[in-house]
Design an enzyme around this catalytic site. Structure first.
Site, PDB file in Angstrom:
ATOM      1  N   LYS A 162     -13.199  18.683 -13.850  1.00 23.42           N
ATOM      2  CA  LYS A 162     -12.375  17.579 -13.317  1.00 23.42           C
ATOM      3  C   LYS A 162     -13.486  16.088 -13.578  1.00 23.42           C
ATOM      4  CE  LYS A 162     -10.511  14.869 -10.757  1.00 23.42           C
ATOM      5  NZ  LYS A 162      -9.545  14.989  -9.503  1.00 23.42           N
ATOM      6  N   GLY A 205      -7.482  -4.468 -18.865  1.00 25.50           N
ATOM      7  CA  GLY A 205      -7.125  -5.065 -17.729  1.00 25.50           C
ATOM      8  C   GLY A 205      -8.125  -5.532 -17.070  1.00 25.50           C
ATOM      9  N   CYS A 212     -10.755   7.292  -7.375  1.00 26.93           N
ATOM     10  CA  CYS A 212     -11.157   8.445  -8.178  1.00 26.93           C
ATOM     11  C   CYS A 212     -12.076   7.962  -9.281  1.00 26.93           C
ATOM     12  CB  CYS A 212      -9.972   9.363  -8.905  1.00 26.93           C
ATOM     13  SG  CYS A 212      -8.934   9.792  -7.518  1.00 26.93           S
ATOM     14  N   LYS A 254     -15.354   6.457  -8.128  1.00 23.68           N
ATOM     15  CA  LYS A 254     -16.467   7.508  -7.168  1.00 23.68           C
ATOM     16  C   LYS A 254     -16.845   8.530  -8.082  1.00 23.68           C
ATOM     17  CE  LYS A 254     -13.723  10.196  -4.556  1.00 23.68           C
ATOM     18  NZ  LYS A 254     -13.678  11.767  -4.759  1.00 23.68           N
ATOM     19  N   LYS A 257      -3.488  -0.339  -8.909  1.00 21.20           N
ATOM     20  CA  LYS A 257      -2.492  -0.156 -10.144  1.00 21.20           C
ATOM     21  C   LYS A 257      -1.191  -0.076  -9.344  1.00 21.20           C
ATOM     22  CE  LYS A 257      -2.009   4.909  -9.948  1.00 21.20           C
ATOM     23  NZ  LYS A 257      -2.150   6.065 -10.724  1.00 21.20           N
TER      24      LYS A 257
HETATM   25  C1  UGA Z   1      -6.978   9.408 -11.810  1.00 23.48           C
HETATM   26  C2  UGA Z   1      -6.500  10.420 -12.995  1.00 23.48           C
HETATM   27  O1  UGA Z   1      -5.713   9.751 -13.892  1.00 23.48           O
HETATM   28  C3  UGA Z   1      -5.845  11.552 -12.178  1.00 23.48           C
HETATM   29  O2  UGA Z   1      -5.844  12.443 -13.327  1.00 23.48           O
HETATM   30  C4  UGA Z   1      -6.804  12.175 -11.305  1.00 23.48           C
HETATM   31  O3  UGA Z   1      -6.391  13.426 -10.766  1.00 23.48           O
HETATM   32  C5  UGA Z   1      -7.200  11.355 -10.284  1.00 23.48           C
HETATM   33  O4  UGA Z   1      -7.575  10.008 -10.845  1.00 23.48           O
HETATM   34  C6  UGA Z   1      -8.218  11.868  -9.382  1.00 23.48           C
HETATM   35  O5  UGA Z   1      -9.121  12.119  -9.429  1.00 23.48           O
HETATM   36  O6  UGA Z   1      -7.725  12.272  -8.195  1.00 23.48           O
HETATM   37  P1  UGA Z   1      -5.576   7.514 -10.359  1.00 23.48           P
HETATM   38  O7  UGA Z   1      -6.715   7.194 -10.038  1.00 23.48           O
HETATM   39  O8  UGA Z   1      -4.440   7.803  -9.452  1.00 23.48           O
HETATM   40  O9  UGA Z   1      -5.804   8.988 -11.231  1.00 23.48           O
HETATM   41  O10 UGA Z   1      -4.957   6.438 -11.531  1.00 23.48           O
HETATM   42  P2  UGA Z   1      -5.024   5.967 -13.254  1.00 23.48           P
HETATM   43  O11 UGA Z   1      -3.468   6.041 -13.393  1.00 23.48           O
HETATM   44  O12 UGA Z   1      -5.673   7.136 -13.786  1.00 23.48           O
HETATM   45  O13 UGA Z   1      -5.601   4.745 -13.064  1.00 23.48           O
HETATM   46  C7  UGA Z   1      -7.011   4.442 -12.753  1.00 23.48           C
HETATM   47  C8  UGA Z   1      -7.354   2.910 -12.990  1.00 23.48           C
HETATM   48  O14 UGA Z   1      -7.424   2.941 -14.310  1.00 23.48           O
HETATM   49  C9  UGA Z   1      -6.323   2.183 -12.248  1.00 23.48           C
HETATM   50  O15 UGA Z   1      -7.010   0.989 -11.914  1.00 23.48           O
HETATM   51  C10 UGA Z   1      -5.474   1.565 -13.751  1.00 23.48           C
HETATM   52  O16 UGA Z   1      -5.290   0.367 -13.618  1.00 23.48           O
HETATM   53  C11 UGA Z   1      -6.813   1.649 -14.752  1.00 23.48           C
HETATM   54  N1  UGA Z   1      -6.013   1.818 -16.155  1.00 23.48           N
HETATM   55  C12 UGA Z   1      -5.428   2.890 -16.536  1.00 23.48           C
HETATM   56  C13 UGA Z   1      -6.422   0.816 -17.078  1.00 23.48           C
HETATM   57  O17 UGA Z   1      -6.994  -0.238 -16.703  1.00 23.48           O
HETATM   58  N2  UGA Z   1      -5.799   1.028 -18.336  1.00 23.48           N
HETATM   59  C14 UGA Z   1      -5.145   1.953 -18.620  1.00 23.48           C
HETATM   60  O18 UGA Z   1      -4.937   2.134 -20.013  1.00 23.48           O
HETATM   61  C15 UGA Z   1      -4.819   3.082 -17.677  1.00 23.48           C
END
Ligand code: UGA
Length: 464
Positions: free
Chosen positions: A211, A260, A267, A270, A328
């Site tokens: 994880k 971005g 997540c 942390k 997001k």
């Molecule tokens: C993330 C992981 O993607 C999940 O697989 C995991 O289970 C989860 O954390 C967790 O540990 O519970 P999440 O935090 O909901 O999920 O969101 P993401 O979609 O992964 O995005 C995280 C951050 O990265 C956001 O701020 C998003 O804007 C940013 N991001 C994501 C970017 O800036 N660029 C990208 O190409 C993708």
């Protein structure tokens, strides 16, 4: 025979897990200490904003397979399997705060009237499942593997896509120590086995680290493309063409290469800090991830600084529309959102801020006031000062157009669809100034320029 499951915790992970496991045909009771949350959920209303969740919640409540209770002890006693889905917020030193996990483990130990499999879903540092095992053994007097078994089943749910991710996971990771635990878990996840989801069976420590390794890697990938975007911008190159071409290499993959204002959420920030803290505790150099944490904080700061520069070098007395407060799109979560840093900087420099987010305003309001569960997003020393400035100069608006009224400039912080399709003609009519900082690269730069805007994205070259 269908297993009886208790899920301790009804946050993002606990609630989606409860609803999903009930949908697979299991009998599930979700446990929360707060009676008001329990009542709301039993009434069919989700306590979090998550696409598709309400339908699944109501459907499974109606079958009678899903209920919620605040009577944790009874729920544990009646369950064959107990999921730990309580919070593991970051402590001040970067470690995950495990007090809720430990309290839940004690409660399981106190209520261990028959054999149970205890499954940890919460994201916990390596070694925590052993600790859970020890606490249950001490509290109950039972022997691990005989009186109970412990298993690690980390979640990979994205906020906003959690329901979809639960029903169509890329893989299920299961750390187990004995055949009993394996049989129980195979049983409750049978529905996923039928659609040929890969199951990864491993030991407890490996499951725990999978994880953290996954989240730290994704955070690193985003940080990599953010820094590369900053470089592309300085060098006159286009980051999207770079990212697309990189992604054509099957070894790299095009996903998570969107630049971005820095990653946020509950997540990545942390978990990256927790990996560093675990490395420190075990005497292992985690300098790469340490640098990712630093560079991501920098990216938020760089975004705020660039906005001020685009606004002419100072924002005192100017009005800035902030479109997007959530970390997001498709979530109301503002934890560690770049918007916090940006709004804080604008207020500190004397700007008027007109903010809008389709879902995140309430959470942002409590974050700025330093109250509620999201209060941790603000610098505590600045909290009073910012809260005062916010009271006078931060206005929450009912939609994006209200936010744009009389604004000298706008910044898009969250990639909501409504902002992708922003009516630029109307925007130009409403705004006093003509600056767009598209910190998510969701607009067409040429179109923005046609409407008379000075456009800046991240790592993009403005058309000639
Ligand atoms: C993330 C992981 O993607 C999940 O697989 C995991 O289970 C989860 O954390 C967790 O540990 O519970 P999440 O935090 O909901 O999920 O969101 P993401 O979609 O992964 O995005 C995280 C951050 O990265 C956001 O701020 C998003 O804007 C940013 N991001 C994501 C970017 O800036 N660029 C990208 O190409 C993708």
């Amino acid at each position: 025979m269908a297993k009886k499951i208790a899920v301790l915790g009804t946050g993002y992970v606990g609630l989606v897990t409860s609803v999903g496991l009930a949908d697979f045909g299991n009998t599930v009771v979700g446990v929360d200490l707060r009676q008001d949350i329990v009542d709301t959920l039993n009434g069919g209303t989700p306590t979090i904003y998550e696409l598709g969740l309400e339908d699944y919640l109501q459907r499974n409540l109606a079958t009678g397979r899903l209920t919620f209770t605040s009577a944790g002890g009874a729920a544990i006693r009646e369950a064959d399997i107990v999921f730990l889905a309580v919070g593991t917020p970051p402590a001040a030193d970067g470690h995950a705060d495990l007090s809720q996990v430990e309290a839940a483990a004690r409660s399981i130990g106190e209520n261990l009237t028959a054999y149970k499999v205890v499954v940890t879903k919460s994201t916990v540092p390596v070694g925590t499942n052993r600790r859970v095992q020890q606490i249950i053994a001490e509290t109950s007097g039972a022997t691990p593997g005989e009186g109970f078994s412990v298993a690690s089943n980390p979640e990979f749910l994205r906020e906003g896509k959690a329901v979809q991710d639960f029903f169509h996971p890329d893989r299920i990771v299961l750390g187990v120590e004995d055949d009993n635990a394996r049989r129980y878990l195979e049983d409750i996840y049978r529905a996923l086995n039928l659609i040929q989801t890969p199951f990864v069976w491993c030991n407890l420590e490996t499951a725990e680290l999978i994880k953290y390794a996954s989240n730290a890697f994704l955070a690193t990938k985003i940080t990599f493309i953010n820094q590369m975007a900053n470089l592309a911008e300085a060098a006159g190159a286009d980051i999207h063409t770079i990212a697309r071409s990189m992604g054509m290499d099957g070894r790299i993959s095009p996903k998570f290469l969107h630049p971005g204002p820095g990653y946020g959420g509950s997540c990545f920030p942390k978990d990256t800090k927790a990996v560093v803290a675990t490395g420190d505790a075990l005497g292992v150099d985690m300098s790469l991830i340490r640098e990712v944490v630093h560079a991501n904080n920098e990216q938020k700061r760089i975004t705020a600084t660039k906005l001020v520069r685009l606004m002419g070098g100072g924002v005192a007395g100017k009005t800035v529309a902030v479109l997007g407060l959530a970390f997001k799109a498709e979530t109301d979560d503002v934890r560690e959102s770049p918007a916090i840093e940006i709004v804080q900087e604008l207020l500190r420099q004397g700007a008027q801020v007109r903010a809008f987010d389709p879902e995140g305003i309430e959470n942002f309001r409590t974050a700025v006031l330093g109250e509620g569960p999201f209060g941790g997003g603000l610098d505590p020393q600045l909290r009073g000062e910012i809260a005062d400035a916010a009271a006078q100069r931060l206005l929450y608006c009912q939609d994006e157009f209200a936010a744009l009224e009389g604004a000298d400039g706008m910044i898009i912080v969250t990639e909501w669809n409504a902002f992708r399709n922003l009516d630029l003609e109307r925007a130009a009519q409403l705004m006093t100034g003509r600056v767009i900082f598209d910190a998510r690269n969701v607009l067409d730069p040429a179109q923005a320029q046609r409407h008379g805007f000075t456009y800046a994205g991240v790592g993009r070259v403005a058309p000639g």
